[in-house]
Design an enzyme around this catalytic site. Structure first.
Site, PDB file in Angstrom:
ATOM      1  N   LYS A   4     -10.579   5.719   3.914  1.00 41.67           N
ATOM      2  CA  LYS A   4     -11.774   5.260   4.390  1.00 41.67           C
ATOM      3  C   LYS A   4     -12.903   5.487   3.433  1.00 41.67           C
ATOM      4  O   LYS A   4     -13.750   4.827   3.497  1.00 41.67           O
ATOM      5  CB  LYS A   4     -12.030   5.911   5.840  1.00 41.67           C
ATOM      6  CG  LYS A   4     -13.376   6.022   6.490  1.00 41.67           C
ATOM      7  CD  LYS A   4     -13.782   4.467   6.732  1.00 41.67           C
ATOM      8  CE  LYS A   4     -14.323   3.526   5.847  1.00 41.67           C
ATOM      9  NZ  LYS A   4     -15.778   3.656   5.975  1.00 41.67           N
TER      10      LYS A   4
ATOM     11  N   HIS B 285      -9.178   3.127  -1.625  1.00 44.56           N
ATOM     12  CA  HIS B 285      -7.878   2.676  -1.308  1.00 44.56           C
ATOM     13  C   HIS B 285      -7.768   1.446  -2.571  1.00 44.56           C
ATOM     14  O   HIS B 285      -7.376   0.262  -2.231  1.00 44.56           O
ATOM     15  CB  HIS B 285      -7.766   2.061  -0.054  1.00 44.56           C
ATOM     16  CG  HIS B 285      -6.253   1.547   0.397  1.00 44.56           C
ATOM     17  ND1 HIS B 285      -5.222   1.974  -0.326  1.00 44.56           N
ATOM     18  CD2 HIS B 285      -5.816   0.555   1.134  1.00 44.56           C
ATOM     19  CE1 HIS B 285      -4.084   1.811   0.228  1.00 44.56           C
ATOM     20  NE2 HIS B 285      -4.638   0.664   0.990  1.00 44.56           N
TER      21      HIS B 285
ATOM     22  N   CYS C 164       0.842  -1.201   0.107  1.00 46.17           N
ATOM     23  CA  CYS C 164      -0.064   0.030  -0.013  1.00 46.17           C
ATOM     24  C   CYS C 164       0.834   1.200  -0.064  1.00 46.17           C
ATOM     25  O   CYS C 164       0.478   2.331  -0.456  1.00 46.17           O
ATOM     26  CB  CYS C 164      -0.897   0.094   1.150  1.00 46.17           C
ATOM     27  SG  CYS C 164      -1.984  -1.615   1.322  1.00 46.17           S
TER      28      CYS C 164
ATOM     29  N   CYS D 145     -13.328   0.371   8.345  1.00 45.51           N
ATOM     30  CA  CYS D 145     -12.657  -0.246   7.226  1.00 45.51           C
ATOM     31  C   CYS D 145     -12.466   0.686   5.845  1.00 45.51           C
ATOM     32  O   CYS D 145     -13.295   1.206   5.663  1.00 45.51           O
ATOM     33  CB  CYS D 145     -12.836  -1.583   6.866  1.00 45.51           C
ATOM     34  SG  CYS D 145     -13.060  -2.843   8.111  1.00 45.51           S
TER      35      CYS D 145
HETATM   36  N1  COA Z   1     -16.872   1.068   4.223  1.00 45.16           N
HETATM   37  C1  COA Z   1     -18.363   1.515   4.023  1.00 45.16           C
HETATM   38  N2  COA Z   1     -19.217   0.805   3.196  1.00 45.16           N
HETATM   39  C2  COA Z   1     -18.484  -0.466   2.657  1.00 45.16           C
HETATM   40  C3  COA Z   1     -17.220  -0.739   2.872  1.00 45.16           C
HETATM   41  C4  COA Z   1     -16.612   0.014   3.706  1.00 45.16           C
HETATM   42  N3  COA Z   1     -15.055  -0.332   3.846  1.00 45.16           N
HETATM   43  N4  COA Z   1     -17.127  -2.038   2.333  1.00 45.16           N
HETATM   44  C5  COA Z   1     -18.195  -2.493   1.734  1.00 45.16           C
HETATM   45  N5  COA Z   1     -19.213  -1.384   2.053  1.00 45.16           N
HETATM   46  C6  COA Z   1     -20.565  -1.242   1.764  1.00 45.16           C
HETATM   47  C7  COA Z   1     -20.781  -1.690   0.126  1.00 45.16           C
HETATM   48  O1  COA Z   1     -20.951  -0.490  -0.645  1.00 45.16           O
HETATM   49  C8  COA Z   1     -21.983  -2.332   0.151  1.00 45.16           C
HETATM   50  O2  COA Z   1     -23.062  -1.563   0.286  1.00 45.16           O
HETATM   51  P1  COA Z   1     -24.455  -1.522  -0.330  1.00 45.16           P
HETATM   52  O3  COA Z   1     -25.189  -2.976   0.186  1.00 45.16           O
HETATM   53  O4  COA Z   1     -25.456  -0.265   0.144  1.00 45.16           O
HETATM   54  O5  COA Z   1     -24.378  -1.702  -1.864  1.00 45.16           O
HETATM   55  C9  COA Z   1     -22.271  -3.215   1.407  1.00 45.16           C
HETATM   56  O6  COA Z   1     -21.109  -2.445   2.326  1.00 45.16           O
HETATM   57  C10 COA Z   1     -21.618  -4.569   1.329  1.00 45.16           C
HETATM   58  O7  COA Z   1     -20.620  -4.578   0.611  1.00 45.16           O
HETATM   59  P2  COA Z   1     -19.543  -5.786   0.155  1.00 45.16           P
HETATM   60  O8  COA Z   1     -18.512  -5.425  -0.773  1.00 45.16           O
HETATM   61  O9  COA Z   1     -20.567  -7.003   0.106  1.00 45.16           O
HETATM   62  O10 COA Z   1     -18.666  -6.011   1.587  1.00 45.16           O
HETATM   63  P3  COA Z   1     -17.825  -7.180   2.035  1.00 45.16           P
HETATM   64  O11 COA Z   1     -18.155  -7.673   3.316  1.00 45.16           O
HETATM   65  O12 COA Z   1     -17.689  -7.860   0.866  1.00 45.16           O
HETATM   66  O13 COA Z   1     -16.500  -6.071   2.463  1.00 45.16           O
HETATM   67  C11 COA Z   1     -14.753  -5.391   3.967  1.00 45.16           C
HETATM   68  C12 COA Z   1     -16.331  -5.615   3.659  1.00 45.16           C
HETATM   69  C13 COA Z   1     -14.703  -4.380   5.110  1.00 45.16           C
HETATM   70  C14 COA Z   1     -14.420  -6.776   4.376  1.00 45.16           C
HETATM   71  C15 COA Z   1     -13.964  -4.848   2.568  1.00 45.16           C
HETATM   72  O14 COA Z   1     -14.333  -3.647   2.472  1.00 45.16           O
HETATM   73  C16 COA Z   1     -12.585  -4.913   3.046  1.00 45.16           C
HETATM   74  O15 COA Z   1     -11.871  -5.802   3.074  1.00 45.16           O
HETATM   75  N6  COA Z   1     -11.987  -3.799   3.367  1.00 45.16           N
HETATM   76  C17 COA Z   1     -10.469  -3.714   3.875  1.00 45.16           C
HETATM   77  C18 COA Z   1      -9.683  -3.787   2.425  1.00 45.16           C
HETATM   78  C19 COA Z   1      -8.281  -3.978   2.948  1.00 45.16           C
HETATM   79  O16 COA Z   1      -7.816  -4.747   3.897  1.00 45.16           O
HETATM   80  N7  COA Z   1      -7.261  -3.043   2.435  1.00 45.16           N
HETATM   81  C20 COA Z   1      -5.885  -3.093   2.824  1.00 45.16           C
HETATM   82  C21 COA Z   1      -5.700  -2.289   3.842  1.00 45.16           C
HETATM   83  S1  COA Z   1      -3.909  -2.558   4.565  1.00 45.16           S
END
Ligand code: COA
Length: 387
Positions: A331, A335, A86, A209
């Protein structure tokens, strides 16, 4: 430091779940960056280019940087890929500025791209995990949300704090993202939404997240003595710092901060020759809400445990005394791994030239960007000043 460098152009795509693949994203960001140059630029003036990308999903694991020459319209351009997870973007910027400083280049293109949303959940977990320690973290099933959840638990316990400041980081950054037309999320949330959201890795929930995003960003770095050939308002790079730490979090002496950020910040301020009070705003690596609090402390803008009270006081809001992540941060803006560090510089470029539109901060003349690889194994810090 040798020759000083300045940013003379910057481009950005929308971040989010996009239909475009990595090549069109890169083409758009690079095209925007070239088109943004006030006095115009011929791509043949480019001496060098660096591409920041993890190659998420395996889209182009080897030799990806050659694509940059094609998309910039400058055949034969020397290109190098920079991969520090990242922190790839911040590291690529550093390589470009050092090339200029060494007198080896006059004009350098730095671009970052990632296409993350076209893979299955299982592959996505794999690709997110590759930048953590393989032996002790990834193969044991520890995700990045899991690592940052452990860091958040340690932070709240050591400093005897509740989760309120984590929620305020999410609420603030979503409010900032709502002012940014390139942001993945452009909707405001309330602290009740953060608290009630599904848990991801306790104490972190969904709104703590960063999302999984596609997108690209690019900037043009020029040697100081030629910068005004391209624009009357260059943004100068005053200082750079970079550092690294144990890859596995378990090897580190403390869980309540990142020593790589501390060392990178000290080096950047040494090189810039200014102190913390001279900085108008910060663009920090808030991949999880806890990461913004750790960054504010590790960068030296608050003592241990004090970023929570600072955040709750409203000081890090756009109207506060130290705005943090006015573009929505990782956020809310999103990312896309390789693009993130360059996107931070894009925001600084706009803000320091008074071109940030609805989210323009008043009276800003110096800014800091902070980019972290994985859970603090690599970090870069850069300090910029308006021309
Ligand atoms: N913040 C806010 N809303 C989020 C979100 C987030 N981080 N991630 C997903 N959503 C929303 C989506 O827009 C969707 O909304 P909708 O139902 O209105 O369309 C809903 O939540 C479900 O989305 P989905 O993609 O199915 O979520 P998920 O459960 O597969 O993933 C996380 C959610 C948090 C696990 C994923 O965003 C994630 O892994 N984030 C971290 C990424 C990471 O680790 N990056 C490297 C950092 S070092």
């Amino acid at each position: 430091m040798g020759h000083r460098a300045a940013i003379v152009g910057a481009g950005h795509t929308r971040f989010g779940v996009l239909t475009d693949g990595p090549r069109p994203l890169l083409r758009a960001a690079v095209g925007n960056a070239l088109a943004s140059v006030d006095h115009g630029v011929d791509p043949h003036a480019l001496d060098e280019a660096f591409l920041a990308t993890l190659g998420f999903g395996g889209w182009q694991i080897g030799n990806a940087s050659a694509i940059l020459a094609e998309e910039a319209g400058r055949p034969g351009l020397p290109t190098t890929r920079v991969e520090n997870a990242c922190a790839s973007g911040g590291s690529a910027l550093r390589a470009a500025v050092r090339a200029v400083a060494a007198g080896a280049a006059e004009l350098v293109l730095v671009a970052g791209v990632e296409k993350m949303t076209d893979v299955s959940n299982a592959r996505r977990r794999y690709w997110l995990g590759v930048s953590g320690d393989t032996e002790w973290e990834r193969l044991a099933g520890l995700t990045f949300a899991g690592v940052y959840g452990l860091l958040a638990s340690a932070y709240l316990k050591v400093h005897r704090l509740g989760p309120e400041a984590l929620a305020e980081v999410a609420v603030k950054n979503h409010a900032n993202g709502a002012q940014n037309p390139n942001a993945h999320f452009q909707k405001q949330i309330r602290s009740e939404d953060v608290v009630r959201a599904p848990r991801v890795a306790d104490p972190l929930g969904l709104y703590d997240c960063c999302p999984v995003s596609d997108g690209a960003a690019a900037v043009l770095v020029a040697r100081e003595d030629v910068a005004r050939r391209y624009t009357d308002t260059p943004v100068y790079v005053e200082g750079l710092g970079a550092s690294s730490d144990f890859l596995a979090v378990q090897e580190r002496p403390r869980l309540t901060g990142f020593d790589a950020t501390r060392a990178a910040a000290d080096a950047a301020f040494r090189e810039a020759g200014c102190d913390r009070s001279a900085v108008s705003f910060l663009e920090v690596h808030d991949c999880f809400t806890i990461a913004e609090l750790l960054a504010i402390e590790d960068l030296g803008f608050a003592g241990p445990g004090e970023a929570a009270a600072l955040t709750l006081s409203g000081a890090t809001r756009p109207t506060g005394r130290l705005p943090v992540n006015p573009d929505g941060g990782l956020k809310a803006k999103g990312h896309p791994i390789g693009a993130t560090g360059i996107s931070q510089v894009y925001e600084v470029f706009l803000q320091l030239r008074g071109q940030a539109g609805a989210r323009q901060l008043p009276e800003v003349d110096r800014a800091l960007t902070h980019n972290v690889g994985g859970a603090g194994a690599t970090a870069t810090v850069s300090i910029f000043r308006a021309g």
